[in-house]
Enzyme design. Structure first.
Site, mmCIF file in Angstrom:
data_model
loop_
_atom_site.group_PDB
_atom_site.id
_atom_site.type_symbol
_atom_site.label_atom_id
_atom_site.label_comp_id
_atom_site.label_asym_id
_atom_site.label_seq_id
_atom_site.Cartn_x
_atom_site.Cartn_y
_atom_site.Cartn_z
ATOM 1 N N ASP A 1 0.829 -1.200 0.000
ATOM 2 C CA ASP A 1 0.000 0.000 0.000
ATOM 3 C C ASP A 1 0.869 1.259 0.000
ATOM 4 O O ASP A 1 2.091 1.205 0.263
ATOM 5 C CB ASP A 1 -0.904 -0.047 1.250
ATOM 6 C CG ASP A 1 -2.240 0.647 1.051
ATOM 7 O OD1 ASP A 1 -2.354 1.471 0.127
ATOM 8 O OD2 ASP A 1 -3.163 0.378 1.840
ATOM 9 N N ASP B 1 -10.653 1.670 -3.561
ATOM 10 C CA ASP B 1 -11.220 1.323 -2.255
ATOM 11 C C ASP B 1 -12.734 1.261 -2.316
ATOM 12 O O ASP B 1 -13.367 0.826 -1.350
ATOM 13 C CB ASP B 1 -10.817 2.373 -1.204
ATOM 14 C CG ASP B 1 -9.468 2.054 -0.587
ATOM 15 O OD1 ASP B 1 -8.935 0.964 -0.855
ATOM 16 O OD2 ASP B 1 -8.945 2.903 0.157
#
Ligand code: DGJ
Length: 715
Positions: free
Chosen positions: A443, A509
């Site tokens: 990430d 997301d």
């Protein structure tokens, strides 16, 4: 020196370089394939621009790196200087080497003290890629501002398409007329960016999914980037790409070289589907392209967030195994003081507080259930509230006199600092060595702001991006079997250079299927479905609060690398298991077939499909994202099928027709039955199928199997 014209050709594409010199080669043609014999008849004399009055004397032919010395007054390909001098160049070619479909050009400008090298490759799927390198050959410092490669496109390109977006809404299309002037898409976020131009496309008027001629360019870099479309009154139109450099970021001493990112470009005679089919074939042809079946993922993020508890996660893992998942990914929250997003980044040690016995018990359970284990990391970041930051405040990127504004309570670790680099490499290596980890979710949750090297204060995005590439390369060399996902607060790092060292991207997301229809459609313009992470979320989306049925959430998620991100301990496992089984049955088709999209005028509907390479089988998704102005809606051609083969076309379970079909108030469509209909590919492509009246945000999967091919028949 080589011949006057160099012709590269592959898969219906020609690139003709005009190498008459003495300056840098220009592109005489990039587009549909040409006959070699025609070229010897003299392509350049036929197309050379006319010398015009009140301009420089003679013919002006901008090169791949356009220069003022050639008479060009648009954006220069190279900008830089030596304390105000050597800002204009006049490169002379010293060598052109050709090996099959690759060309290496070398040129020199002794007065400016610069050498230039250009690499051009035309790959078998018709994907062209190019990069350039500039070397200083003189004493003193050459301050580089940018080095940008340009490829000309014809004047008939009337429209531009590129992309924009933000967190939860990545890669949304925007269209503009291709008018005179300069369109520059700059990314200054220090990562590829949610709003990167992604693919900058120039096409003939009204180009669509399967119509029109399109030229498309992708700047493959995960730091600052510039993508350019330029049209001048001189009759020159071009697409360009390169790195966006910050002030003073790259300076060259004598003997030092700067290399641009690769710029990828394709031409299509078949609209956007032609663009994606070239990129997909190219990416699938890479030796390191993921080749084993893409495992069904269960990711813990939206199931538990930071609430790590062995008992709860064990239940989740058992439920994952029960529905047929194959990979279990433990997301953020397992390390240091990371109980929420305010602290702990950089402390890549398993938290004794929440994992008193380490990760071993969970890893063993997951492995024992037959699943792979995956782990979340965010290696480029550092929380000011972390042991690492307390020990090494000088490892935080800054301009040297102040900390940048925090984002998500975090700062960026200066990976160009060898000590910081070795520390992170050592920690990741230790984790991969200690635990049986098959997968890292990598990430990167903030933009880079005032990202300098703290010691000197100099801008550091360029160095940071290359340090990241080195870090990934080194880890992959040490742990060759480990797959890596590129995530950046959703889909903020999706480009072809990160994908040289990662195995899939997290597209967004936002796992609300309504939003995902667009996000996945446009992400897949560049990437094949097997590289796009797509998860089935909870019935009510955590990011939009929209509630959608499982058939919609799963029916869109199977068009990707399937995962589930939902608290499975309260999910309908038997129904989910059916979707997992369908994905497993179809993943070879989905991950090797050709992605197609119908051209529909009804904005309420879209049709996406994947047709097997041998056209024996296909899966289509008929998707309604709104109510239609037409009631009932019209017909749609199913694209990509073999014209002379007969297909059995019928709804594909487990999505339930009645669930999506508003025929509750009317009668079901005749073909929307398990018996379906039998028609040949020509008829299906031209006349097509009547669209069912679907409720908004419903998806109907349709299978089309050629009569001789096996298929999952519903009767
Ligand atoms: C952002 C990612 O996109 C999410 O999937 C999740 O991993 C969080 N970061 C964790 O902090």
């Amino acid at each position: 020196m080589g011949p006057d014209l160099l012709h590269l050709s592959a898969a219906g594409v020609s690139l003709v370089l005009d190498c008459r010199g003495p300056g840098l080669p220009s592109v005489a043609h990039w587009g549909a394939v040409l006959d070699d014999a025609e070229l010897s008849a003299g392509l350049s004399p036929a197309t050379d621009p006319q010398p015009i009055g009140f301009s420089v004397d003679g013919t002006v032919r901008p090169s791949l790196i356009p220069e003022q010395s050639s008479g060009w007054l648009g954006t220069p390909g190279l900008a830089g200087h030596r304390d105000g001098r050597a800002w204009a160049t006049a490169f002379r070619v010293t060598a052109i080497d050709r090996a099959d479909d690759a060309v290496h050009i070398r040129a020199s400008d002794a007065a400016a003290g610069l050498d230039l090298a250009i690499d051009l490759e035309l790959h078998p799927a018709g994907v062209l890629r190019a990069r350039a390198a500039v070397t200083s050959t003189a004493p003193g410092t050459y301050w580089l501002e940018h080095l940008t490669l340009f490829l000309p496109v014809p004047e008939r390109t009337a429209e531009l398409l590129d992309f924009t977006g933000h967190h939860l809404r990545e890669r949304h299309p925007q269209r503009t007329a291709f008018t005179h002037g300069l369109r520059v898409r700059e990314n200054r976020t220090g990562r590829t960016g949610y709003d990167s131009a992604y693919l900058l496309c120039a096409g003939t008027e009204g180009f669509g999914n399967r119509t029109g001629e399109v030229w498309a360019l992708h700047t493959a870099f995960s730091g600052g980037a510039r993508s350019i479309a330029e049209r001048t009154y001189h009759g020159w139109s071009a697409l360009g790409g390169g790195e966006l450099l910050l002030p003073g970021e790259v300076s060259l001493a004598s003997g030092e070289t700067y290399q641009t990112p690769w710029v990828y470009a394709v031409h299509s005679l078949d609209g956007l589907d032609g663009v994606s089919s070239r990129f997909h074939r190219h990416l699938r042809g890479r030796p390191h392209h993921p080749s084993k079946p893409r495992p069904v993922v269960v990711n813990t993020w939206e199931a538990v967030y930071f609430d790590h508890d062995l008992a709860r996660l064990s239940e989740l893992a058992k439920a994952a195994a029960a529905i047929g998942a194959e990979r279990f990914v433990l997301d953020d929250g397992w390390f240091g003081s990371r109980r929420d997003d305010t602290s702990g980044l950089g402390d890549w040690f398993v938290s004794p507080e929440v994992w008193p016995d380490g990760l071993g018990p969970l890893v063993d359970l997951v492995r024992g259930l037959g699943l792979e284990f995956g782990l979340w990391v965010e290696p480029e970041m550092i929380s000011p509230d972390s042991d690492l930051a307390r020990a090494h405040p000088d490892w935080i990127m800054s301009t040297g006199d102040r900390l940048p504004r925090p984002a998500r309570h975090q700062q960026v670790l200066d990976l160009a600092n060898p000590a910081a680099f070795e520390h992170v490499l050592g920690r990741l290596d230790a984790l991969l060595t200690e635990y049986d980890i098959a997968y890292l979710k990598w990430d990167h949750n903030r933009d880079l702001v005032e990202a300098g090297h703290p010691g000197t204060g100099r801008a550091g995005v360029h160095d940071q991006t290359h340090a990241l590439y080195r870090l990934l390369d080194e880890l992959r060399a040490r742990h060759p079997g480990v797959e890596i996902e590129s995530c950046s607060s959703g889909g903020g790092r999706v480009d072809l250079e990160i994908l040289e060292r990662t195995d899939r991207v997290w597209a967004s997301d936002c796992i609300d299927a309504h939003e995902r229809v667009a996000i996945q459609r446009w992400t897949s313009l560049l990437l094949p479905l097997e590289l796009i992470g797509s998860h089935i979320g909870a019935p009510e989306s955590h990011t939009t609060r929209r509630s959608l049925p499982l058939a919609t959430r799963a029916g869109t998620a199977v068009f990707g690398h399937l995962g589930i991100e939902w608290d499975l301990t309260s999910a309908p496992l038997p129904e989910l298991a059916e979707w997992v089984a369908l994905y497993k049955e179809l993943r070879e088709l989905l991950h090797t077939g050709t992605l197609v999209h119908a051209d529909l005028t009804d904005p309420a509907y879209s049709v996406t499909g994947v047709v097997a390479a041998d056209r024996s089988d296909a899966l289509f998704a008929l998707i309604a994202t709104a109510t239609s102005a037409s009631y009932p809606p019209g017909t749609v051609g199913l694209p990509g099928l073999a014209e002379d083969r007969t297909y059995h076309v019928r709804p594909q379970p487990p999505g339930h027709v009645a669930d999506g079909n508003a025929a509750a108030w009317g009668a079901a469509l005749p073909w929307c039955t398990p018996q379906g209909v039998r028609l040949n590919g020509r008829t299906l492509g031209t006349v097509g199928l009547r669209l069912p009246v679907l409720y908004p945000d419903r998806v109907l999967l349709v299978r089309a199997s050629a009569d001789s091919a096996p298929g999952r028949v519903t009767e």
